[in-house]
Design a protein around this motif. Structure first.
Motif, PDB file in Angstrom:
ATOM      1  N   ALA A  52       3.857 -98.237  19.587  1.00  0.00           N
ATOM      2  CA  ALA A  52       3.536 -97.016  18.842  1.00  0.00           C
ATOM      3  C   ALA A  52       2.112 -97.062  18.293  1.00  0.00           C
ATOM      4  CB  ALA A  52       4.538 -96.825  17.710  1.00  0.00           C
ATOM      5  N   GLU A  53       1.548 -98.263  18.170  1.00  0.00           N
ATOM      6  CA  GLU A  53       0.172 -98.427  17.686  1.00  0.00           C
ATOM      7  C   GLU A  53      -0.849 -97.746  18.610  1.00  0.00           C
ATOM      8  OE1 GLU A  53      -0.859 -99.989  14.809  1.00  0.00           O
ATOM      9  OE2 GLU A  53       1.263-100.165  14.310  1.00  0.00           O
ATOM     10  N   PHE A  54      -0.448 -97.444  19.857  1.00  0.00           N
ATOM     11  CA  PHE A  54      -1.368 -96.849  20.821  1.00  0.00           C
ATOM     12  C   PHE A  54      -1.266 -95.319  20.890  1.00  0.00           C
ATOM     13  CE2 PHE A  54      -0.676-101.153  22.888  1.00  0.00           C
ATOM     14  CZ  PHE A  54      -1.833-101.689  22.369  1.00  0.00           C
ATOM     15  N   GLU A  55      -0.388 -94.720  20.089  1.00  0.00           N
ATOM     16  CA  GLU A  55      -0.257 -93.266  20.102  1.00  0.00           C
ATOM     17  C   GLU A  55      -1.556 -92.621  19.642  1.00  0.00           C
ATOM     18  OE1 GLU A  55       3.233 -91.826  18.096  1.00  0.00           O
ATOM     19  OE2 GLU A  55       4.522 -93.206  19.204  1.00  0.00           O
ATOM     20  N   GLY A  56      -2.046 -91.655  20.422  1.00  0.00           N
ATOM     21  CA  GLY A  56      -3.265 -90.935  20.075  1.00  0.00           C
ATOM     22  C   GLY A  56      -4.538 -91.738  20.219  1.00  0.00           C
ATOM     23  N   GLN A  61     -10.092 -97.594  23.889  1.00  0.00           N
ATOM     24  CA  GLN A  61      -9.834 -98.144  22.559  1.00  0.00           C
ATOM     25  C   GLN A  61      -8.603 -99.048  22.566  1.00  0.00           C
ATOM     26  OE1 GLN A  61     -12.148 -97.851  20.369  1.00  0.00           O
ATOM     27  NE2 GLN A  61     -11.103 -99.046  18.839  1.00  0.00           N
ATOM     28  N   ARG A  62      -7.604 -98.715  23.352  1.00  0.00           N
ATOM     29  CA  ARG A  62      -6.414 -99.574  23.475  1.00  0.00           C
ATOM     30  C   ARG A  62      -6.817-100.945  24.016  1.00  0.00           C
ATOM     31  NH1 ARG A  62      -1.880 -95.429  26.066  1.00  0.00           N
ATOM     32  NH2 ARG A  62      -2.025 -93.904  24.389  1.00  0.00           N
ATOM     33  N   GLN A  63      -7.638-100.944  25.060  1.00  0.00           N
ATOM     34  CA  GLN A  63      -8.070-102.217  25.646  1.00  0.00           C
ATOM     35  C   GLN A  63      -8.898-103.019  24.648  1.00  0.00           C
ATOM     36  OE1 GLN A  63      -9.583-101.961  29.609  1.00  0.00           O
ATOM     37  NE2 GLN A  63      -7.694-101.062  30.365  1.00  0.00           N
ATOM     38  N   ARG A  64      -9.746-102.338  23.904  1.00  0.00           N
ATOM     39  CA  ARG A  64     -10.544-103.031  22.888  1.00  0.00           C
ATOM     40  C   ARG A  64      -9.652-103.652  21.812  1.00  0.00           C
ATOM     41  NH1 ARG A  64     -15.457 -98.646  22.269  1.00  0.00           N
ATOM     42  NH2 ARG A  64     -16.632 -99.372  24.075  1.00  0.00           N
ATOM     43  N   ARG A  65      -8.622-102.923  21.406  1.00  0.00           N
ATOM     44  CA  ARG A  65      -7.708-103.442  20.387  1.00  0.00           C
ATOM     45  C   ARG A  65      -6.940-104.667  20.899  1.00  0.00           C
ATOM     46  NH1 ARG A  65      -5.000 -98.224  17.303  1.00  0.00           N
ATOM     47  NH2 ARG A  65      -6.960 -97.358  16.536  1.00  0.00           N
ATOM     48  N   VAL A  66      -6.498-104.604  22.147  1.00  0.00           N
ATOM     49  CA  VAL A  66      -5.785-105.751  22.735  1.00  0.00           C
ATOM     50  C   VAL A  66      -6.718-106.950  22.799  1.00  0.00           C
ATOM     51  CG1 VAL A  66      -4.723-106.652  24.854  1.00  0.00           C
ATOM     52  CG2 VAL A  66      -4.064-104.389  23.979  1.00  0.00           C
ATOM     53  N   ASN A  67      -7.919-106.745  23.300  1.00  0.00           N
ATOM     54  CA  ASN A  67      -8.884-107.851  23.375  1.00  0.00           C
ATOM     55  C   ASN A  67      -9.189-108.426  21.990  1.00  0.00           C
ATOM     56  OD1 ASN A  67      -9.498-108.325  26.157  1.00  0.00           O
ATOM     57  ND2 ASN A  67     -10.552-106.361  26.196  1.00  0.00           N
ATOM     58  N   ARG A  77     -11.094-118.637  27.256  1.00  0.00           N
ATOM     59  CA  ARG A  77     -10.013-119.484  27.756  1.00  0.00           C
ATOM     60  C   ARG A  77      -9.314-118.888  28.966  1.00  0.00           C
ATOM     61  NH1 ARG A  77      -6.076-121.230  23.518  1.00  0.00           N
ATOM     62  NH2 ARG A  77      -6.411-119.283  22.430  1.00  0.00           N
ATOM     63  N   VAL A  78      -9.517-117.607  29.200  1.00  0.00           N
ATOM     64  CA  VAL A  78      -8.951-116.914  30.355  1.00  0.00           C
ATOM     65  C   VAL A  78     -10.080-116.167  31.048  1.00  0.00           C
ATOM     66  CG1 VAL A  78      -7.427-115.030  31.046  1.00  0.00           C
ATOM     67  CG2 VAL A  78      -6.626-116.701  29.399  1.00  0.00           C
ATOM     68  N   HIS A  79     -10.135-116.289  32.361  1.00  0.00           N
ATOM     69  CA  HIS A  79     -11.214-115.661  33.125  1.00  0.00           C
ATOM     70  C   HIS A  79     -11.044-114.151  33.230  1.00  0.00           C
ATOM     71  CE1 HIS A  79     -14.341-115.149  36.112  1.00  0.00           C
ATOM     72  NE2 HIS A  79     -13.472-114.539  36.888  1.00  0.00           N
ATOM     73  N   ALA A  80      -9.805-113.690  33.475  1.00  0.00           N
ATOM     74  CA  ALA A  80      -9.605-112.266  33.723  1.00  0.00           C
ATOM     75  C   ALA A  80      -8.282-111.776  33.151  1.00  0.00           C
ATOM     76  CB  ALA A  80      -9.643-111.993  35.230  1.00  0.00           C
ATOM     77  N   LEU A  81      -8.331-110.585  32.543  1.00  0.00           N
ATOM     78  CA  LEU A  81      -7.145-109.906  32.036  1.00  0.00           C
ATOM     79  C   LEU A  81      -7.127-108.486  32.582  1.00  0.00           C
ATOM     80  CD1 LEU A  81      -7.150-110.725  28.210  1.00  0.00           C
ATOM     81  CD2 LEU A  81      -5.578-111.607  29.917  1.00  0.00           C
ATOM     82  N   ALA A  82      -5.981-108.081  33.099  1.00  0.00           N
ATOM     83  CA  ALA A  82      -5.754-106.677  33.435  1.00  0.00           C
ATOM     84  C   ALA A  82      -4.825-106.163  32.356  1.00  0.00           C
ATOM     85  CB  ALA A  82      -5.118-106.559  34.809  1.00  0.00           C
ATOM     86  N   ILE A  83      -5.244-105.123  31.645  1.00  0.00           N
ATOM     87  CA  ILE A  83      -4.481-104.623  30.500  1.00  0.00           C
ATOM     88  C   ILE A  83      -3.949-103.231  30.804  1.00  0.00           C
ATOM     89  CG2 ILE A  83      -4.573-103.991  28.061  1.00  0.00           C
ATOM     90  CD1 ILE A  83      -6.947-106.012  27.828  1.00  0.00           C
ATOM     91  N   GLN A  84      -2.643-103.089  30.684  1.00  0.00           N
ATOM     92  CA  GLN A  84      -1.985-101.796  30.818  1.00  0.00           C
ATOM     93  C   GLN A  84      -1.288-101.524  29.492  1.00  0.00           C
ATOM     94  OE1 GLN A  84       0.576-102.379  34.196  1.00  0.00           O
ATOM     95  NE2 GLN A  84      -1.127-102.861  35.543  1.00  0.00           N
ATOM     96  N   ALA A  85      -1.945-100.735  28.636  1.00  0.00           N
ATOM     97  CA  ALA A  85      -1.435-100.460  27.293  1.00  0.00           C
ATOM     98  C   ALA A  85      -1.041 -99.005  27.203  1.00  0.00           C
ATOM     99  CB  ALA A  85      -2.505-100.782  26.250  1.00  0.00           C
ATOM    100  N   ARG A  86       0.174 -98.760  26.698  1.00  0.00           N
ATOM    101  CA  ARG A  86       0.652 -97.372  26.585  1.00  0.00           C
ATOM    102  C   ARG A  86       1.479 -97.208  25.315  1.00  0.00           C
ATOM    103  NH1 ARG A  86       4.107 -99.882  30.236  1.00  0.00           N
ATOM    104  NH2 ARG A  86       6.298 -99.527  29.833  1.00  0.00           N
ATOM    105  N   ALA A  87       1.614 -95.956  24.918  1.00  0.00           N
ATOM    106  CA  ALA A  87       2.475 -95.614  23.798  1.00  0.00           C
ATOM    107  C   ALA A  87       3.871 -95.299  24.340  1.00  0.00           C
ATOM    108  CB  ALA A  87       1.909 -94.387  23.066  1.00  0.00           C
ATOM    109  N   PRO A  88       4.899 -95.406  23.520  1.00  0.00           N
ATOM    110  CA  PRO A  88       6.257 -95.065  23.983  1.00  0.00           C
ATOM    111  C   PRO A  88       6.297 -93.646  24.543  1.00  0.00           C
ATOM    112  CG  PRO A  88       6.367 -96.169  21.870  1.00  0.00           C
ATOM    113  CD  PRO A  88       4.911 -95.886  22.141  1.00  0.00           C
ATOM    114  N   GLY A  89       6.989 -93.484  25.639  1.00  0.00           N
ATOM    115  CA  GLY A  89       7.144 -92.167  26.259  1.00  0.00           C
ATOM    116  C   GLY A  89       6.060 -91.817  27.258  1.00  0.00           C
ATOM    117  N   GLU A  90       5.056 -92.652  27.383  1.00  0.00           N
ATOM    118  CA  GLU A  90       3.990 -92.363  28.353  1.00  0.00           C
ATOM    119  C   GLU A  90       4.360 -92.880  29.736  1.00  0.00           C
ATOM    120  OE1 GLU A  90       0.041 -92.262  25.560  1.00  0.00           O
ATOM    121  OE2 GLU A  90       0.339 -94.015  26.792  1.00  0.00           O
TER     122      GLU A  90
END
Length: 90
Positions: A52-56, A61-67, A77-90
């Motif tokens: 729910a933190e990703f709503e709106g 910005q979601r990727q920045r928040r995760v990073n 410590r990790v070379h590569a991250l693929a980030i799939q961040a979504r809000a509930p219902g998306e």
């Protein structure tokens, strides 16, 4: 089996976002011998997180928040991250 870096990723994201869904997928075997493979078996990950933190919040910005929540893990410590961040219902 989940390695220590994958476990730390899951712990940090759970603490930061209280996700309704979270997958930390180790993609390192697919990159063995390639740039960024440090031989630890934990160099490349895909993160699928729903919170729910990703709503709106924009995709960037979601990727920045995760990073930010992961601190020194991405790029150090990790070379590569693929980030799939979504809000509930998306």
């Amino acid at each position: 089996m989940t390695g220590p870096i994958a476990q730390e990723i899951a712990q940090r994201l759970t603490a930061a976002f209280a996700p309704t869904q979270l997958e930390v997928i180790n993609d390192s075997a697919s990159h063995a011998g390639h740039t960024g493979d440090d031989g630890t078996g934990e160099s490349h990950f895909t993160i699928r997180i729903e919170s729910a933190e990703f709503e709106g919040v924009s995709r960037l910005q979601r990727q920045r928040r995760v990073n930010a929540a992961l601190g020194d893990i991405p790029g150090q410590r990790v070379h590569a991250l693929a980030i799939q961040a979504r809000a509930p219902g998306e």
